[in-house]
Design a protein around this motif. Structure first.
Motif, PDB file in Angstrom:
ATOM      1  N   VAL A 133      42.011  37.878  40.963  1.00 58.39           N
ATOM      2  CA  VAL A 133      42.659  39.040  40.347  1.00 58.39           C
ATOM      3  C   VAL A 133      44.145  38.728  40.215  1.00 58.39           C
ATOM      4  CG1 VAL A 133      43.264  41.476  40.650  1.00 58.39           C
ATOM      5  CG2 VAL A 133      40.957  40.671  41.222  1.00 58.39           C
ATOM      6  N   ARG A 134      44.675  38.912  39.004  1.00 61.36           N
ATOM      7  CA  ARG A 134      46.070  38.646  38.726  1.00 61.36           C
ATOM      8  C   ARG A 134      46.771  39.961  38.428  1.00 61.36           C
ATOM      9  NH1 ARG A 134      42.267  36.096  36.760  1.00 61.36           N
ATOM     10  NH2 ARG A 134      42.294  37.030  34.715  1.00 61.36           N
TER      11      ARG A 134
ATOM     12  N   ASP B  35      36.329  41.319  40.677  1.00 60.21           N
ATOM     13  CA  ASP B  35      36.743  39.941  40.401  1.00 60.21           C
ATOM     14  C   ASP B  35      37.250  39.731  38.973  1.00 60.21           C
ATOM     15  OD1 ASP B  35      35.780  39.397  42.952  1.00 60.21           O
ATOM     16  OD2 ASP B  35      33.910  38.504  42.248  1.00 60.21           O
ATOM     17  N   ASN B  36      38.155  38.756  38.854  1.00 59.04           N
ATOM     18  CA  ASN B  36      38.609  38.225  37.577  1.00 59.04           C
ATOM     19  C   ASN B  36      39.246  39.279  36.664  1.00 59.04           C
ATOM     20  OD1 ASN B  36      39.089  36.114  35.774  1.00 59.04           O
ATOM     21  ND2 ASN B  36      37.210  36.542  34.651  1.00 59.04           N
ATOM     22  N   CYS B  37      40.046  40.154  37.254  1.00 54.41           N
ATOM     23  CA  CYS B  37      40.780  41.144  36.460  1.00 54.41           C
ATOM     24  C   CYS B  37      42.223  40.685  36.285  1.00 54.41           C
ATOM     25  CB  CYS B  37      40.769  42.501  37.155  1.00 54.41           C
ATOM     26  SG  CYS B  37      39.175  43.318  37.122  1.00 54.41           S
ATOM     27  N   SER B  38      42.831  41.129  35.207  1.00 52.83           N
ATOM     28  CA  SER B  38      44.235  40.853  34.951  1.00 52.83           C
ATOM     29  C   SER B  38      44.931  42.178  34.664  1.00 52.83           C
ATOM     30  CB  SER B  38      44.373  39.905  33.757  1.00 52.83           C
ATOM     31  OG  SER B  38      45.737  39.636  33.523  1.00 52.83           O
TER      32      SER B  38
ATOM     33  N   ASN C  12      40.099  35.719  47.222  1.00 51.38           N
ATOM     34  CA  ASN C  12      40.605  34.359  47.047  1.00 51.38           C
ATOM     35  C   ASN C  12      41.222  34.169  45.665  1.00 51.38           C
ATOM     36  OD1 ASN C  12      39.723  33.533  49.614  1.00 51.38           O
ATOM     37  ND2 ASN C  12      37.656  33.262  48.822  1.00 51.38           N
ATOM     38  N   VAL C  13      42.275  33.404  45.611  1.00 50.22           N
ATOM     39  CA  VAL C  13      43.003  33.042  44.394  1.00 50.22           C
ATOM     40  C   VAL C  13      43.487  34.293  43.642  1.00 50.22           C
ATOM     41  CG1 VAL C  13      43.063  31.423  42.445  1.00 50.22           C
ATOM     42  CG2 VAL C  13      41.406  31.069  44.262  1.00 50.22           C
ATOM     43  N   SER C  14      43.765  35.353  44.381  1.00 50.33           N
ATOM     44  CA  SER C  14      44.329  36.571  43.799  1.00 50.33           C
ATOM     45  C   SER C  14      45.807  36.623  44.134  1.00 50.33           C
ATOM     46  CB  SER C  14      43.630  37.810  44.350  1.00 50.33           C
ATOM     47  OG  SER C  14      42.310  37.875  43.888  1.00 50.33           O
ATOM     48  N   TYR C  15      46.585  37.293  43.285  1.00 48.06           N
ATOM     49  CA  TYR C  15      47.997  37.445  43.608  1.00 48.06           C
ATOM     50  C   TYR C  15      48.558  38.728  43.009  1.00 48.06           C
ATOM     51  CZ  TYR C  15      49.002  35.552  38.937  1.00 48.06           C
ATOM     52  OH  TYR C  15      49.063  35.327  37.596  1.00 48.06           O
ATOM     53  N   ILE C  16      49.662  39.150  43.614  1.00 48.45           N
ATOM     54  CA  ILE C  16      50.409  40.321  43.157  1.00 48.45           C
ATOM     55  C   ILE C  16      51.867  39.889  43.042  1.00 48.45           C
ATOM     56  CG2 ILE C  16      51.130  42.673  43.648  1.00 48.45           C
ATOM     57  CD1 ILE C  16      48.619  43.002  45.359  1.00 48.45           C
ATOM     58  N   GLY C  17      52.420  40.004  41.843  1.00 49.44           N
ATOM     59  CA  GLY C  17      53.818  39.643  41.634  1.00 49.44           C
ATOM     60  C   GLY C  17      54.748  40.765  42.064  1.00 49.44           C
TER      61      GLY C  17
END
Length: 184
Positions: free
Chosen positions: A46-47, A66-69, A24-29
């Motif tokens: 994860v961003r 979780d919560n990686c950039s 949830n609330v993760s994305y890949i540009g």
């Protein structure tokens, strides 16, 4: 919600169907290059910025907690076993992380045609990987390790240390008794 964020949300729904896990609330540009999506597991929040290249091949898997950039133009490859990136980790751009080495001893044989060697690679939680760093096969980083820009790292490193250079070496460690980062 901006148009770009709506696009990320729609892609996220698509990724949930194609990845092993897409949190949830993760994305890949975009743009992206991803091979083996069913063996890639991405946690919540994860961003991943544009230019990611992820490859999970030959039964290998990539697990990003979780919560990686992860910044732009990062290459992560796993072959034959799991490559793990701990929660809260930040990876700056142009970095490379792998669990795969190629033999080179066969003279006259292209490197890519020689035997592959898989070695456990694991990044602990809350680590910081500097711009352009190379985390080679067989690297295990403890909790909250800091890897300097352009470092080439291979080996096992303890929790709470600063690693710099080529080859990577520990230059500071956190001393729990004094509460200070101390030179080694």
């Amino acid at each position: 919600m901006t148009f770009q964020k709506m696009c990320w949300a729609i892609r996220g729904i698509t990724y949930k169907a194609t990845f092993g896990k897409f949190g949830n609330v993760s994305y890949i540009g975009k743009p992206v290059s991803i091979v083996g999506t069913k063996n890639i597991f991405i946690g919540d929040e994860v961003r991943i910025y544009p230019g990611i290249r992820m490859e999970a091949a030959n039964g290998g898997s990539i697990r990003i907690h979780d919560n990686c950039s992860i910044a732009q133009n990062v290459h992560i490859t796993a072959d034959g076993e799991e490559l793990s990136i701990g929660s809260g980790t930040t990876i700056l751009g142009n970095s490379f992380i792998t669990n795969l080495d190629h033999e080179y001893k066969g003279i006259g044989v292209p490197i890519l045609n020689q035997k592959r060697t898989v070695k456990t690679t694991k990044i602990g939680e809350n680590c910081f990987i500097g711009m352009g760093a190379c985390i080679q096969a067989g690297t295990v980083l403890g909790k909250q390790c800091i890897v300097g820009a352009n470092a080439v790292v291979r080996g096992t490193y303890p929790d709470y240390c600063v690693i710099v250079g080529v080859p990577g070496r520990v230059v500071k460690r956190y001393n729990k008794e004094t509460g200070e980062w101390e030179k080694v």
